[in-house]
Design a protein around this motif. Structure first.
Motif, PDB file in Angstrom:
ATOM      1  N   ASN A 127      34.925  42.378  44.622  1.00  0.00           N
ATOM      2  CA  ASN A 127      35.678  42.195  43.378  1.00  0.00           C
ATOM      3  C   ASN A 127      35.681  40.736  42.911  1.00  0.00           C
ATOM      4  OD1 ASN A 127      36.348  44.962  43.353  1.00  0.00           O
ATOM      5  ND2 ASN A 127      38.125  44.593  44.654  1.00  0.00           N
ATOM      6  N   PRO A 128      34.505  40.193  42.614  1.00  0.00           N
ATOM      7  CA  PRO A 128      34.431  38.773  42.225  1.00  0.00           C
ATOM      8  C   PRO A 128      35.112  38.520  40.875  1.00  0.00           C
ATOM      9  CG  PRO A 128      32.360  39.862  41.765  1.00  0.00           C
ATOM     10  CD  PRO A 128      33.213  40.861  42.500  1.00  0.00           C
ATOM     11  N   VAL A 129      35.570  37.296  40.722  1.00  0.00           N
ATOM     12  CA  VAL A 129      36.055  36.850  39.418  1.00  0.00           C
ATOM     13  C   VAL A 129      34.832  36.802  38.514  1.00  0.00           C
ATOM     14  CG1 VAL A 129      37.130  34.940  38.156  1.00  0.00           C
ATOM     15  CG2 VAL A 129      37.884  35.486  40.485  1.00  0.00           C
ATOM     16  N   MET A 130      34.984  37.230  37.257  1.00  0.00           N
ATOM     17  CA  MET A 130      33.830  37.246  36.356  1.00  0.00           C
ATOM     18  C   MET A 130      34.245  36.874  34.944  1.00  0.00           C
ATOM     19  SD  MET A 130      33.118  41.329  36.067  1.00  0.00           S
ATOM     20  CE  MET A 130      33.590  41.823  37.695  1.00  0.00           C
ATOM     21  N   ALA A 131      33.253  36.469  34.192  1.00  0.00           N
ATOM     22  CA  ALA A 131      33.433  36.159  32.778  1.00  0.00           C
ATOM     23  C   ALA A 131      32.198  36.663  32.041  1.00  0.00           C
ATOM     24  CB  ALA A 131      33.589  34.652  32.574  1.00  0.00           C
ATOM     25  N   ALA A 132      32.392  37.088  30.780  1.00  0.00           N
ATOM     26  CA  ALA A 132      31.265  37.593  29.989  1.00  0.00           C
ATOM     27  C   ALA A 132      31.348  37.031  28.581  1.00  0.00           C
ATOM     28  CB  ALA A 132      31.283  39.120  29.948  1.00  0.00           C
ATOM     29  N   GLN A 133      30.172  36.833  27.985  1.00  0.00           N
ATOM     30  CA  GLN A 133      30.072  36.364  26.598  1.00  0.00           C
ATOM     31  C   GLN A 133      28.949  37.113  25.913  1.00  0.00           C
ATOM     32  OE1 GLN A 133      29.163  32.200  26.663  1.00  0.00           O
ATOM     33  NE2 GLN A 133      31.279  31.567  26.985  1.00  0.00           N
ATOM     34  N   LEU A 144      29.390  35.594  37.521  1.00  0.00           N
ATOM     35  CA  LEU A 144      30.166  36.090  38.651  1.00  0.00           C
ATOM     36  C   LEU A 144      30.417  34.952  39.629  1.00  0.00           C
ATOM     37  CD1 LEU A 144      28.046  39.312  39.281  1.00  0.00           C
ATOM     38  CD2 LEU A 144      30.237  39.184  38.103  1.00  0.00           C
ATOM     39  N   ARG A 145      31.618  34.925  40.209  1.00  0.00           N
ATOM     40  CA  ARG A 145      31.938  33.876  41.181  1.00  0.00           C
ATOM     41  C   ARG A 145      31.759  34.422  42.591  1.00  0.00           C
ATOM     42  NH1 ARG A 145      35.859  32.709  44.402  1.00  0.00           N
ATOM     43  NH2 ARG A 145      36.201  30.584  45.078  1.00  0.00           N
ATOM     44  N   HIS A 146      30.701  33.958  43.269  1.00  0.00           N
ATOM     45  CA  HIS A 146      30.416  34.326  44.651  1.00  0.00           C
ATOM     46  C   HIS A 146      31.076  33.289  45.554  1.00  0.00           C
ATOM     47  CE1 HIS A 146      28.010  34.665  48.353  1.00  0.00           C
ATOM     48  NE2 HIS A 146      27.830  35.929  47.984  1.00  0.00           N
ATOM     49  N   THR A 147      31.663  33.744  46.667  1.00  0.00           N
ATOM     50  CA  THR A 147      32.374  32.809  47.542  1.00  0.00           C
ATOM     51  C   THR A 147      31.464  31.759  48.174  1.00  0.00           C
ATOM     52  OG1 THR A 147      32.192  34.397  49.359  1.00  0.00           O
ATOM     53  CG2 THR A 147      34.252  34.401  48.102  1.00  0.00           C
ATOM     54  N   GLY A 148      30.184  32.066  48.333  1.00  0.00           N
ATOM     55  CA  GLY A 148      29.256  31.100  48.928  1.00  0.00           C
ATOM     56  C   GLY A 148      28.404  30.369  47.913  1.00  0.00           C
ATOM     57  N   PHE A 154      24.090  35.391  34.853  1.00  0.00           N
ATOM     58  CA  PHE A 154      23.027  36.350  34.574  1.00  0.00           C
ATOM     59  C   PHE A 154      23.081  36.678  33.089  1.00  0.00           C
ATOM     60  CE2 PHE A 154      24.331  37.041  38.934  1.00  0.00           C
ATOM     61  CZ  PHE A 154      23.130  37.078  39.616  1.00  0.00           C
ATOM     62  N   THR A 155      21.928  36.823  32.447  1.00  0.00           N
ATOM     63  CA  THR A 155      21.848  37.245  31.051  1.00  0.00           C
ATOM     64  C   THR A 155      21.161  38.601  31.004  1.00  0.00           C
ATOM     65  OG1 THR A 155      21.693  34.944  30.340  1.00  0.00           O
ATOM     66  CG2 THR A 155      21.041  36.623  28.749  1.00  0.00           C
TER      67      THR A 155
END
Length: 171
Positions: A127-133, A144-148, A154-155
């Motif tokens: 359940n990563p934090v995400m943003a879209a435009q 997407l925010r991956h912990t590592g 991505f487009t």
């Protein structure tokens, strides 16, 4: 980051790499450990090895390429040894290094494999934090925010968005 910024980041990385190589290959009497450590903190070279043991400083041999050693002496620390010079990296510096390496790798050939390699090791983020435009051409930018890896952008074309929806909702 646009193409010009990526090119600028790569050029900066190449300059730093050249400085590190010059420091590494110079006689020890003329190279200070502080200068080498600062350069090594900003640049990664060659193939990486992983170990939980601290990296052993290697004595550089004239004419040999510097090698890279990586160790993890503590949870929030990684040490990198390049050509006998060891530097300690903390979480923020590791994130910066990952970002620079990812930007450089994106322009290298061959590309990563199209399928998942057998035995590939990874850490997934649930359940990563995400943003879209929405882009002006109709594409969608999904970050997407991956912990590592940190923030990974991505487009997707409208057609790929439909395919992704179908993939994620199939039973």
């Amino acid at each position: 980051m646009n193409l010009q910024e990526q090119i600028g980041a790569l050029e900066t990385g190449v300059d730093q790499l050249n400085q590190l190589i010059q420091v590494t290959l110079a006689p020890k009497a003329t190279a200070t450990a502080e200068t080498a450590s600062e350069a090594a903190a900003e640049v990664a070279v060659g193939a990486a090895t992983s170990s939980s043991e601290p990296a052993e400083p290697a004595t550089p041999v004239v004419g040999e390429k510097p090698t890279l050693g990586i160790a993890r002496p503590a949870q929030n620390e990684i040490t990198m040894t390049i050509g006998g010079q060891t530097v300690s990296l903390h979480p923020e510096q590791v994130g910066q290094l990952i970002e620079e390496l990812a930007n450089a790798r994106a322009s290298m050939m061959p590309e990563p494999p199209g399928g998942l390699p057998t035995g590939w090791r990874f850490v997934s983020t649930k359940n990563p934090v995400m943003a879209a435009q929405k882009q002006s051409n109709g594409d969608r930018l999904l970050v997407l925010r991956h912990t590592g890896h940190g923030w990974v952008p991505f487009t997707f074309s409208p057609e790929m968005v439909v395919q992704m929806y179908a993939l994620l909702t199939q039973r």
